[in-house]
Design an enzyme around this catalytic site. Sequence first.
Site, PDB file in Angstrom:
ATOM      1  N   LYS A 219      42.073  49.432  44.774  1.00 49.74           N
ATOM      2  CA  LYS A 219      40.995  49.260  43.804  1.00 49.74           C
ATOM      3  C   LYS A 219      41.510  48.760  42.458  1.00 49.74           C
ATOM      4  O   LYS A 219      40.811  48.024  41.759  1.00 49.74           O
ATOM      5  CB  LYS A 219      40.251  50.597  43.619  1.00 49.74           C
ATOM      6  CG  LYS A 219      39.050  50.518  42.687  1.00 49.74           C
ATOM      7  CD  LYS A 219      38.020  49.511  43.190  1.00 49.74           C
ATOM      8  CE  LYS A 219      36.824  49.435  42.267  1.00 49.74           C
ATOM      9  NZ  LYS A 219      35.899  48.356  42.640  1.00 49.74           N
TER      10      LYS A 219
ATOM     11  N   SER B 192      44.324  19.794  37.501  1.00 42.11           N
ATOM     12  CA  SER B 192      43.907  20.905  38.353  1.00 42.11           C
ATOM     13  C   SER B 192      42.402  20.846  38.656  1.00 42.11           C
ATOM     14  O   SER B 192      41.951  19.953  39.362  1.00 42.11           O
ATOM     15  CB  SER B 192      44.315  22.239  37.729  1.00 42.11           C
ATOM     16  OG  SER B 192      44.433  23.243  38.722  1.00 42.11           O
TER      17      SER B 192
END
Length: 331
Positions: free
Chosen positions: A196, A144
């Site tokens: 949020k 990765s």
Amino acid sequence: MSTKRWLAIVFAAGLFLISSAVTMFTTVFSTSWDELFQSENVFHENVISQGTGNGKIVVVHLNGVIESGYDTASIFQTAGYNHRNFLDQLDAAANDSNVRGIIVRVNTPGGGVVESSEIYDKIVEIQEEYRKDVYISMGSMAASGGYYIAAPAKKIFANPQTMTGSIGVIMQSINIAELADEFGVSVEVIKSGPYKDIMSSTREMTEDERMIMQEMIDESYEQFVDIIEEGRELSRAEVYNLADGRIFTGRQALEAGLIDGLGHLQDVYEILMEDLGYGDLTVVEYESSLGFASLFSLSVQKLFAREADIFNLSNWLQQNHGPRMMYLYTG
């Protein structure tokens, strides 16, 4: 308080006083003693192979998860990957006029998207602005983010059994909503907007929220594809075919065109030396010095083992309190 604990406190205080005195002395008199009492971010050269030619090859090691959460040292902190230190090592090799080429020895499952991007940019800068070739030597794992930072290098080598690939982006969170309900735990949230508390661990994610996060993941994924397409000179279709998150052995990666060859670290610096054409160069590796700060930290950790475990757990929780995008192999 036990006698052992009192002795430990006295010993730690004594080390602190000695450290303060040495720091003041070296500041006033500007002696070279600072090399003896150097900080965690100082490193030195260890000769791997002594050459007869003019110049050297530097090996820089990248070990552990690529993250910047532990760049600030603590007396209770154990050794690990230090992002600032690693970038400083790359800078030092770039600015050393005696360095002809650089090898990055990679042993990592990947890590943060931002940190991986910073290393990638640094390697590109070294090759384009300093005109120094960077070769990659993969160890047991370069997955990765480990492959992300390798892609711009001039050549990439791996062991036949290296685990690499895992090209993609991941973001994870733990949902404990049902567990909280079972134990009668409720969470009250006051927020300025509907998103949020996106990916909150105390409630299910909405479809709108999932779409927002997926767009972020897709953007970072396309960036990953971009750097492989450019660095490995593969077509975009070829990269997409490989970039589904799967891992490859070193041999499979070679067949797929993700690396240039198979070999150990010694093979890599011998190939780089031959490619550079400067003759028999000295090969050195950068190592973090075990200065006074490290010795002090090790002493305190041994004396306060239980407290150190609690501190490291607390620090880990603080650094991992929320989900974030990662170029990380989690298998």
